[in-house]
Scaffold this active site. Structure first.
Site, PDB file in Angstrom:
ATOM      1  CB  CYS A 109       4.831 -28.582   6.513  1.00 30.70           C
ATOM      2  SG  CYS A 109       5.052 -29.877   7.766  1.00 30.70           S
TER       3      CYS A 109
ATOM      4  CG  HIS B 225       6.584 -32.287   3.935  1.00 27.39           C
ATOM      5  ND1 HIS B 225       5.928 -31.682   4.981  1.00 27.39           N
ATOM      6  CD2 HIS B 225       5.616 -32.663   3.057  1.00 27.39           C
ATOM      7  CE1 HIS B 225       4.623 -31.671   4.741  1.00 27.39           C
ATOM      8  NE2 HIS B 225       4.408 -32.271   3.587  1.00 27.39           N
TER       9      HIS B 225
ATOM     10  CG  ASN C 205      -2.916 -40.664  15.665  1.00 24.18           C
ATOM     11  OD1 ASN C 205      -3.008 -41.755  16.206  1.00 24.18           O
ATOM     12  ND2 ASN C 205      -3.225 -39.529  16.279  1.00 24.18           N
TER      13      ASN C 205
ATOM     14  CG  HIS D  19       7.124 -33.228   8.477  1.00 18.74           C
ATOM     15  ND1 HIS D  19       7.794 -32.261   7.746  1.00 18.74           N
ATOM     16  CD2 HIS D  19       8.076 -33.939   9.109  1.00 18.74           C
ATOM     17  CE1 HIS D  19       9.096 -32.392   7.952  1.00 18.74           C
ATOM     18  NE2 HIS D  19       9.295 -33.410   8.768  1.00 18.74           N
TER      19      HIS D  19
ATOM     20  CG  HIS E 287       4.076 -35.788  13.303  1.00 18.75           C
ATOM     21  ND1 HIS E 287       3.367 -35.801  12.117  1.00 18.75           N
ATOM     22  CD2 HIS E 287       3.159 -35.535  14.279  1.00 18.75           C
ATOM     23  CE1 HIS E 287       2.088 -35.548  12.368  1.00 18.75           C
ATOM     24  NE2 HIS E 287       1.923 -35.396  13.670  1.00 18.75           N
TER      25      HIS E 287
ATOM     26  CD  GLN F  20       0.037 -36.127  18.407  1.00 20.90           C
ATOM     27  OE1 GLN F  20      -0.345 -35.357  19.292  1.00 20.90           O
ATOM     28  NE2 GLN F  20      -0.774 -36.612  17.490  1.00 20.90           N
TER      29      GLN F  20
END
Lengths: 61, 303
Positions: B32, B79, B119, B130, B132, B134
């Site tokens: 990852c 993770h 997303n 993982h 996260h 954007q």
């Protein structure tokens, strides 16, 4: 454009993020305080920016 | 470098970022790129063995200087998990990180709109599991925020303020509220379990929020996504879109966060098909008032 002043960090974040960086002769990365966080700026090997944010106060689990 | 082309028929920009065709796609667990870099392990995007929240320039940017920006926000070094499983302090820290990025990217001459989003789930095209999100810095104001500004003009004032007042008066679609934030399913939701998280006071962006409001926002967001996961007792895919004022001078706007979950049942997805894509009109198999009852119950179960 918008903006808000950021303050230089007066104290290290004590987070382990920057402290555990690989040993280097380079000067320590710039840090600035923003609210409850400290932002520590790095540049990756390929030149891309990386910012590590750490909370000044310890987190409650 | 991506290329912008203007689609005259639709009156909108299309971004060609062909280098993204080769971006990392659902890598093996031990590769990852958003994990910390451990001694002796593979080098990741974050060359440190520990971190709290990391933000870096996207290796496969849809936008980049001098025509915008694309950043990745990694919520945790862990993770596993999701935004819902972050500690309350970490979730609150994330609000401050968003605020910082809005301030810095918004100050750039080549960024007119700072769009923070997440997303979640392969159903919406996620390529890394993982936890996260954007951030895109658009060199123009994209169509959806532009429509919201047009709604302000149509209604003769702040549209989110007016809609929030309507929802509070009606009450049937309210999902959660605290002192500073209200979560509701909009009267004309397009998705079966669409939800909007709206700051009560008129705040154009995260920069105008008091620290208490940021904390309340993080609590509301985690309450909602935990309810989503409880709804069908499975990780609930969604697109999360943070809408704030454009960063060009004197722009209107009202901070709110919209969730577009594609599931309409535990196994069935809503697809954007003929009417949605070809005519621009959503056809919904559910009504918000009934969906709101189910989601409100799920939120209570997850509390």
């Amino acid at each position: 454009m918008i903006g808000e002043p950021a303050e230089p960090a007066a104290t290290p974040p004590g987070s382990g993020a920057g402290e555990q960086a690989p040993a280097s002769a380079d000067p320590p990365p710039p840090r600035e305080r923003f609210g409850p966080l400290v932002a520590e700026r790095h540049s990756k090997d390929d030149g891309r920016a990386l910012i590590l944010y750490s909370r000044v106060e310890r987190e409650t689990p | 470098m991506s290329e912008l082309r203007f689609n005259e028929l639709r009156g909108e920009q299309v971004d060609y970022a062909i280098h993204r065709q080769d971006r990392t796609f659902l890598p093996a667990r031990d590769h990852c790129p958003l994990d910390p870099t451990h001694p002796g392990g593979p080098q990741t995007e974050i060359p440190f063995p520990a971190f709290e929240i990391a933000v870096f320039d996207n290796r496969f940017p849809a936008f980049e200087a001098p025509q915008g920006a694309a950043e990745v926000v990694v919520y945790t070094e862990d993770h596993e998990g999701s935004f819902a499983t972050l500690s309350p302090d970490r979730a609150e820290s994330l609000m401050w990180v968003w605020r910082h990025r809005y301030m810095e990217l918004g100050a750039r001459e080549d960024v007119d709109y700072v769009f923070i989003f997440e997303n979640r789930g392969v159903e919406v095209g996620v390529t890394l599991h993982h936890p996260h999100g954007q951030i895109y810095g658009y060199p123009f104001v994209p169509p959806v925020p532009a429509l919201e500004l047009a709604a302000d003009e149509r209604l003769g004032g702040c549209a989110p303020c007016a809609l929030l007042a309507d929802e509070l008066r009606d009450g049937r679609r309210i999902l959660y509220e605290n002192d500073a934030v209200v979560v509701y399913m909009p009267f004309a939701a397009r998705w079966a379990y669409e939800a909007h998280v709206v700051v009560r006071r008129h705040r154009r962006s995260l920069l105008e929020c008091e620290p208490e409001e940021l904390r309340a926002l993080s609590v509301a967001l985690q309450t909602l996504v935990r309810g989503y996961d409880a709804l069908f007792e499975r990780p609930f895919p969604y697109v999360m879109a943070v809408h704030q004022a454009p960063t060009v001078a004197d722009s209107g706007g009202h901070l709110h966060i919209e969730f577009y979950p594609p599931l309409r049942t535990p196994e069935k997805l809503k697809y954007l098909a003929g009417s949605e894509q070809g005519a621009g009109t959503f056809i919904s198999d559910t009504v918000p008032e009934e969906s709101a009852v189910a989601l409100r119950e799920a939120i209570a179960r997850a509390a």
